[in-house]
Scaffold this active site. Structure first.
Site, short mmCIF file in Angstrom:
data_model
loop_
_atom_site.label_atom_id
_atom_site.label_comp_id
_atom_site.label_asym_id
_atom_site.label_seq_id
_atom_site.Cartn_x
_atom_site.Cartn_y
_atom_site.Cartn_z
N LEU A 92 1.12 -1.26 -0.44
CA LEU A 92 -0.07 -0.22 -0.24
C LEU A 92 0.86 1.45 0.06
O LEU A 92 0.99 2.46 -1.03
CB LEU A 92 -1.01 0.05 1.02
CG LEU A 92 -1.62 0.99 1.30
CD1 LEU A 92 -3.27 0.72 2.30
CD2 LEU A 92 -1.67 2.72 2.13
N LEU A 98 -1.55 5.96 -5.16
CA LEU A 98 -2.19 6.05 -4.15
C LEU A 98 -2.08 7.18 -3.48
O LEU A 98 -2.31 7.66 -3.14
CB LEU A 98 -2.11 4.62 -3.26
CG LEU A 98 -3.53 5.00 -2.39
CD1 LEU A 98 -4.98 5.19 -2.56
CD2 LEU A 98 -3.25 3.76 -1.24
N TYR A 165 -3.44 -5.47 -3.10
CA TYR A 165 -1.96 -5.74 -2.00
C TYR A 165 -1.57 -6.99 -1.65
O TYR A 165 -0.95 -6.84 -0.32
CB TYR A 165 -2.72 -4.20 -1.06
CG TYR A 165 -2.64 -2.62 -1.72
CD1 TYR A 165 -1.51 -2.22 -2.68
CD2 TYR A 165 -4.00 -1.87 -1.42
CE1 TYR A 165 -1.84 -1.34 -3.75
CE2 TYR A 165 -3.93 -0.74 -1.85
CZ TYR A 165 -2.59 -0.72 -3.03
OH TYR A 165 -2.86 0.56 -3.59
N HIS A 263 -17.18 5.96 1.30
CA HIS A 263 -15.52 6.97 1.24
C HIS A 263 -15.69 8.07 0.18
O HIS A 263 -15.69 8.48 -1.17
CB HIS A 263 -15.01 5.65 0.45
CG HIS A 263 -13.20 5.45 1.19
ND1 HIS A 263 -12.73 6.76 1.39
CD2 HIS A 263 -13.29 4.38 2.41
CE1 HIS A 263 -11.68 6.35 2.62
NE2 HIS A 263 -11.68 5.51 3.10
N GLU A 347 -16.36 0.65 10.80
CA GLU A 347 -17.06 2.06 11.01
C GLU A 347 -19.37 2.58 11.08
O GLU A 347 -18.85 3.16 11.98
CB GLU A 347 -16.16 2.50 9.75
CG GLU A 347 -16.53 4.23 10.05
CD GLU A 347 -15.05 4.89 9.16
OE1 GLU A 347 -15.65 6.51 8.58
OE2 GLU A 347 -15.15 4.48 8.11
#
Length: 423
Positions: A92, A98, A165, A263, A347
């Protein structure tokens, strides 16, 4: 250094890795549409979901004949076991699609090593790993079974999982596809709404693979790079919303506020021209059209970290604000996720639906079940691939357009790779 810290936190959030320590939950194999009533917790675990997940173990695909068409199901992935966490974090932090860090090749291993113990503990407390591979396998199995019936001319079809990943990595999946001697390869993003940081990164990995090995593909590539308004996807979301609305008290049902949660993205990414916000909004609009605007609703954004501006309003702040204004019956809908993972199971289900809801005095709050093992969702995937094959198109028109302020030259090379294929 402040900016660097924000970038690192943003990268973790974009990959679905929470920086906060989650509370203990039963297991990621169970979707938990929690409801708080008058401040008292009433955990409602969906039995059907649990049954789906228990039977959703990855299986080796039986191959009676050599596969002709391969569907590469693209996703970031998640650590399947605690032992996978370090390598997941390392890959990652090394992904320049990213984020870009100074001395990235040296800094990434340091950050990954430092973060591994805490992240391992988080995954241990939600069952020991991510459910993404399990659900992707189940969805892929249903998809190819239907495809063999829908499109016998391109059968047998075989699905492949390509994660960014964790294993199976995108590069490993491509190697397997090449060994299988496929005639046709379809890169199929499992993100309905396109973002350069998700689908874009996965497509870049395909281009980089062939560029690094120095040979052209032996199979014909095309891509399904976005599908935010597909009619069966919209139907799945609508069905799950209606199912959860039925659990609210009859006298409160019409007052329930539907919060579509996706997100978030940093505004620096959005302002370069990333189409993600518009495509998420398109999904929400189509779902509400299907529901005939039965309830008030808003699109909100979760997982913001750091001091920099992100897409808003934030999901947690929206819940607080609604309660302050007397709207205390809320339905959370994860609109940009097609399967459960840590951002839904912790979450939404715990942090917002238990802890925050109790603090705010929410009367009833529930979360719509993720698409997971819904047979209609497998049908949606099959229909998308079938329609793509029939269209004879290499990619969407949108993929041919770079973000107006794009700063990544690899994106242009990737677009050229896919648009130059010959079907």
């Amino acid at each position: 250094m402040r900016s660097l810290g924000a970038n690192m936190a943003a990268a973790l959030r974009a990959a679905g890795v929470l920086l906060r320590d989650p509370l203990a939950s039963s297991s990621w194999r169970v979707c938990q549409p929690w409801r708080w009533k008058s401040g008292a917790a009433a955990a409602a675990v969906t039995t059907e979901t649990a049954q789906h997940a228990q039977g959703a173990k990855p299986q080796v695909q039986p191959q009676k004949r050599k596969p002709k068409t391969g569907i590469l199901m693209l996703n970031m992935g998640g650590p399947e076991t605690l032992g996978d966490v370090h390598d997941f974090l390392l890959r990652l932090f090394l992904d320049r699609d990213l984020m870009t860090l100074p001395i990235q090749n040296k800094l990434a291993p340091f950050i990954a090593k430092r973060r591994t113990p805490k992240i391992q503990e988080q995954y241990r407390r939600i069952g020991g790993g991510s459910p993404i591979k399990i659900w992707t396998s189940k969805q892929g199995e249903g998809m190819v079974k239907l495809l063999d019936e829908l499109s016998p001319n391109t059968a047998p079809h075989k699905y492949y999982i390509g994660f960014r990943y964790v294993h199976p990595l995108t590069e490993e999946a491509i190697e397997e596809m090449e060994r299988d001697g496929l005639e046709r390869a379809i890169a199929f993003t499992q993100y309905p709404q396109y973002s350069c940081s998700t689908t874009g990164s996965s497509l870049n990995a395909i281009y980089r693979y062939y560029n690094q090995v120095g040979r052209k593909p032996t199979m014909k590539w095309s891509t399904i790079d976005r599908w935010p308004t597909h009619h069966l996807l919209i139907q799945c979301f609508a069905d799950h919303i209606l199912k959860e609305l039925d659990h609210f008290p009859l006298e409160k049902r019409s007052e329930v506020v539907i919060l579509f949660s996706a997100h978030s993205l940093p505004m620096s990414v959005v302002n370069r021209g990333d189409p993600y916000p518009q495509e998420v909004s398109a999904t929400v609009q189509k779902v509400m059209e299907r529901l005939e605007y039965c309830n008030p609703y808003r699109l909100v954004w979760q997982s913001k970290v750091g001091p920099m501006p992100w897409l808003g309003p934030q999901t947690d702040e929206s819940i607080k604000g609604l309660c302050e204004r007397g709207r205390k019956n809320i339905l959370l809908v994860p609109i940009a996720f097609t399967s459960d993972h840590i951002e839904t199971l912790y979450e939404l289900d715990i942090e917002y639906s238990q802890v925050l809801a109790k603090e705010c005095g929410v009367e009833n709050i529930r979360r719509a079940e993720s698409l997971n093992g819904n047979p209609l969702f497998s049908k949606a995937l099959a229909d998308l691939v079938h329609s793509h094959i029939q269209s004879n198109e290499l990619c969407s028109k949108q993929l041919t357009l770079s973000c107006p302020l794009c700063v990544n030259p690899v994106c242009r090379e990737t677009k050229s790779f896919f648009t130059s294929q010959q079907l």
